[in-house]
Motif scaffolding. Sequence first.
Motif, PDB file in Angstrom:
ATOM      1  N   UNK A 108       0.831  -1.213   0.000  1.00  8.38           N
ATOM      2  CA  UNK A 108       0.000   0.000   0.000  1.00  8.38           C
ATOM      3  C   UNK A 108       0.862   1.258   0.000  1.00  8.38           C
ATOM      4  N   UNK A 109       1.882   1.240   0.832  1.00  7.89           N
ATOM      5  CA  UNK A 109       2.779   2.405   0.849  1.00  7.89           C
ATOM      6  C   UNK A 109       3.516   2.549  -0.479  1.00  7.89           C
ATOM      7  N   UNK A 110       3.881   1.407  -1.070  1.00  6.52           N
ATOM      8  CA  UNK A 110       4.570   1.452  -2.368  1.00  6.52           C
ATOM      9  C   UNK A 110       3.663   2.111  -3.411  1.00  6.52           C
ATOM     10  N   UNK A 111       2.380   1.723  -3.387  1.00  2.64           N
ATOM     11  CA  UNK A 111       1.443   2.317  -4.356  1.00  2.64           C
ATOM     12  C   UNK A 111       1.217   3.805  -4.075  1.00  2.64           C
ATOM     13  N   UNK A 112       1.233   4.169  -2.801  1.00  5.80           N
ATOM     14  CA  UNK A 112       1.123   5.616  -2.472  1.00  5.80           C
ATOM     15  C   UNK A 112       2.301   6.372  -3.070  1.00  5.80           C
ATOM     16  N   UNK A 113       3.468   5.746  -2.994  1.00  7.12           N
ATOM     17  CA  UNK A 113       4.660   6.381  -3.563  1.00  7.12           C
ATOM     18  C   UNK A 113       4.503   6.546  -5.082  1.00  7.12           C
ATOM     19  N   UNK A 114       4.002   5.502  -5.732  1.00  5.53           N
ATOM     20  CA  UNK A 114       3.793   5.590  -7.188  1.00  5.53           C
ATOM     21  C   UNK A 114       2.807   6.708  -7.529  1.00  5.53           C
ATOM     22  N   UNK A 115       1.786   6.843  -6.692  1.00  6.07           N
ATOM     23  CA  UNK A 115       0.799   7.909  -6.938  1.00  6.07           C
ATOM     24  C   UNK A 115       1.468   9.279  -6.818  1.00  6.07           C
ATOM     25  N   UNK A 116       2.412   9.398  -5.901  1.00  5.21           N
ATOM     26  CA  UNK A 116       3.161  10.659  -5.756  1.00  5.21           C
ATOM     27  C   UNK A 116       3.965  10.963  -7.015  1.00  5.21           C
ATOM     28  N   UNK A 117       4.646   9.950  -7.536  1.00  9.50           N
ATOM     29  CA  UNK A 117       5.383  10.118  -8.796  1.00  9.50           C
ATOM     30  C   UNK A 117       4.417  10.607  -9.898  1.00  9.50           C
ATOM     31  N   UNK A 118       3.284   9.903  -9.979  1.00  8.47           N
ATOM     32  CA  UNK A 118       2.350  10.183 -11.073  1.00  8.47           C
ATOM     33  C   UNK A 118       1.806  11.612 -11.000  1.00  8.47           C
ATOM     34  N   UNK A 119       1.575  12.047  -9.782  1.00  8.22           N
ATOM     35  CA  UNK A 119       1.065  13.409  -9.603  1.00  8.22           C
ATOM     36  C   UNK A 119       2.021  14.432 -10.245  1.00  8.22           C
ATOM     37  N   UNK A 120       3.320  14.252  -9.999  1.00  6.15           N
ATOM     38  CA  UNK A 120       4.282  15.210 -10.564  1.00  6.15           C
ATOM     39  C   UNK A 120       4.468  14.982 -12.073  1.00  6.15           C
ATOM     40  N   UNK A 121       4.346  13.725 -12.506  1.00 11.75           N
ATOM     41  CA  UNK A 121       4.378  13.476 -13.968  1.00 11.75           C
ATOM     42  C   UNK A 121       3.292  14.301 -14.652  1.00 11.75           C
ATOM     43  N   UNK A 122       2.098  14.245 -14.081  1.00 13.42           N
ATOM     44  CA  UNK A 122       0.973  14.949 -14.687  1.00 13.42           C
ATOM     45  C   UNK A 122       1.178  16.458 -14.633  1.00 13.42           C
ATOM     46  N   UNK A 123       1.738  16.912 -13.526  1.00 11.65           N
ATOM     47  CA  UNK A 123       2.051  18.340 -13.408  1.00 11.65           C
ATOM     48  C   UNK A 123       3.036  18.746 -14.510  1.00 11.65           C
ATOM     49  N   UNK A 124       4.097  17.963 -14.645  1.00 11.14           N
ATOM     50  CA  UNK A 124       5.131  18.290 -15.638  1.00 11.14           C
ATOM     51  C   UNK A 124       4.540  18.295 -17.057  1.00 11.14           C
ATOM     52  N   UNK A 125       3.653  17.337 -17.303  1.00 13.73           N
ATOM     53  CA  UNK A 125       3.068  17.184 -18.641  1.00 13.73           C
ATOM     54  C   UNK A 125       2.097  18.306 -18.969  1.00 13.73           C
ATOM     55  N   UNK A 126       1.395  18.818 -17.942  1.00 15.81           N
ATOM     56  CA  UNK A 126       0.270  19.715 -18.259  1.00 15.81           C
ATOM     57  C   UNK A 126       0.400  21.151 -17.725  1.00 15.81           C
ATOM     58  N   UNK A 127       1.234  21.388 -16.730  1.00 12.98           N
ATOM     59  CA  UNK A 127       1.259  22.743 -16.145  1.00 12.98           C
ATOM     60  C   UNK A 127       1.863  23.735 -17.127  1.00 12.98           C
ATOM     61  N   UNK A 128       1.336  24.950 -17.154  1.00 10.01           N
ATOM     62  CA  UNK A 128       1.904  25.964 -18.054  1.00 10.01           C
ATOM     63  C   UNK A 128       3.347  26.285 -17.641  1.00 10.01           C
ATOM     64  N   UNK A 129       4.156  26.720 -18.594  1.00 10.03           N
ATOM     65  CA  UNK A 129       5.579  26.947 -18.300  1.00 10.03           C
ATOM     66  C   UNK A 129       5.814  27.822 -17.060  1.00 10.03           C
ATOM     67  N   UNK A 130       4.982  28.849 -16.856  1.00 14.86           N
ATOM     68  CA  UNK A 130       5.216  29.763 -15.717  1.00 14.86           C
ATOM     69  C   UNK A 130       5.000  29.059 -14.378  1.00 14.86           C
ATOM     70  N   UNK A 131       4.234  27.957 -14.381  1.00 13.08           N
ATOM     71  CA  UNK A 131       3.945  27.282 -13.111  1.00 13.08           C
ATOM     72  C   UNK A 131       4.491  25.863 -13.100  1.00 13.08           C
ATOM     73  N   UNK A 132       5.385  25.555 -14.018  1.00 17.14           N
ATOM     74  CA  UNK A 132       5.852  24.179 -14.163  1.00 17.14           C
ATOM     75  C   UNK A 132       7.144  23.998 -13.354  1.00 17.14           C
ATOM     76  N   UNK A 133       7.034  23.285 -12.240  1.00 15.68           N
ATOM     77  CA  UNK A 133       8.151  23.219 -11.286  1.00 15.68           C
ATOM     78  C   UNK A 133       9.400  22.532 -11.848  1.00 15.68           C
ATOM     79  N   UNK A 134       9.290  21.352 -12.486  1.00 16.98           N
ATOM     80  CA  UNK A 134      10.528  20.764 -13.023  1.00 16.98           C
ATOM     81  C   UNK A 134      11.159  21.654 -14.093  1.00 16.98           C
ATOM     82  N   UNK A 135      10.315  22.293 -14.900  1.00 18.84           N
ATOM     83  CA  UNK A 135      10.847  23.199 -15.923  1.00 18.84           C
ATOM     84  C   UNK A 135      11.614  24.331 -15.250  1.00 18.84           C
TER      85      UNK A 135
END
Length: 550
Positions: A292-319
Amino acid sequence: MNAEGRGRLDRTPEWQALAKHREELGEVQLRQLFADDADRAERYTLTVGDLHLDYSKHLVTDETLRLLRELASATGVAALRDAMFRGEKINTTENRAVLHTALRAPESAVITTDGENVVPGVHAVLRKMQVFTDRVRSGDWKGHTGKRIRAVVNIGIGGSDLGPAMAYEALRAYTDRDLTVRFVSNVDGADLHEALRDLDPAETLFIVASKTFTTIETITNATSARAWLLAGLGAGEEAVAKHFVALSTNEAKVREFGIDPCNMFEFWDWVGGRYSYDSAIGLSLMIAIGPDHFREMLAGFHLVDEHFRTAPPERNAPLLLGLLGIWYGNFHGAQSHAVLPYSHYLSKFPAYLQQLDMESNGKSVTRDGERVNWQTGPVVWGTPGTNGQHAYYQLIHQGTELIPADLIGFARPVADLEPGLVAQHDLLMANLFAQGQALAFGKTPEEVASEGVPAELIPHKTFRGNRPTTTILARELTPSVLGQLIALYEHKVFVQGAIWNIDSFDQWGVELGKVLAKRVEPALSASAEVSGLDASTAALVARYRELRGR
Ligand code: F6P
């Protein structure tokens, strides 16, 4: 201009504009930037999931950030990002897709490479890991003599070690404390010796983690571990099945080693070693923290993947983090980047990031094989605060190098600290905040003088400040937050590689040493002919043989 057919990066108008801007800005004074803009602290912050990022203490203005974003746009970062998420073969020198993001995609996602949706396979392996994990944790999985497993030893190196070892340390508070979990990577026999000396073979499970299953260190350690097991049990090869499992992409080699493919957890060539700990390579971690904790960790990864993929450049943290690194490396001549977690549990985080960043972006030719004319990946280093403060922070504060740093901290200590120790947390975090402040704003000669410091000591006690930091703050170091943090850095590294036009997903540079080690090894024994070595190495080998009495 896009990734294809681009001109030389340093001759592009966007690069030139940044160089000019840098010249015009001159020595930026953070005190001044804050004085000029009462909202700077608020405006220069971002929230992504549970991560709060403060980038106000950087030597940048709105114009700097705008020009950096233009560079990203001109160099096709978004197009390459989308190609990565789509499963295109952006690792061109190995002709492979780069799909670590598929490892944490929900089951309903469709991600195709070579005409195949990879998501069902990912979830099938996760389920197999889960079943195995439950059996080990519940005691249902028995060793050869019928005893339950109480110790798990992961044998792997590089990406097959650093990820699970770092995450195990980071999430210790979530681990089953009745299980001993150890990580062996070094071919120095001392590593395996120390890991095994107090273990009972009857209760020990070895996880041999190797994408290729040909890595000499791992196969050597696994072979020694098998000998230790069989000698300890006084058993034959039939005992291996209950005590050895493999994590790999190479079934033939796993079989050749003597591990039943039923006990193999698969992953795929589109998962880079340093991007692999959320694949089957995380099995030791899953056993430690539970599915369960492992899957929670994967969900955390996915959340930032989605952010990176969709957030506009001005609000895109990895960018943003990637661009800030470009600003210092390419326009201020900074050569290194410090990662300073104010969390004991993140003690292995900088070492993990070293592989992630330096193996990815330690390149000096472009994707087309041209020599780059610009600095690429920085040296990444660091240790947990506050220890570093009493060691090397002096140089960050008052040395001649500009070293941008990330300060990472958590509002709450982990749940199971004793009340007295919980109280220490404020002191820890006070240090983080104080360091960010001192690095940014320093101390002027006037301030030093006003404290009655004698004139001759004023230069020594003056801090110039303007040492840039990003502060990353979260409520607590949970599995999800760890996943978010790692994905943030993975994509930051991606952004920089995309701008520098290098292949961030190969690692040819580690091959030569491996080949030469194989050539040198026979020369170390007395009977071997010492030939084909350069004069310096031949002399060292001769000395070694003499010292070994050979
Ligand atoms: O050091 C080179 C490298 O190939 C890394 O990229 C990788 O993580 C490590 O060796 C281990 O490789 P493997 O998982 O194939 O044993």
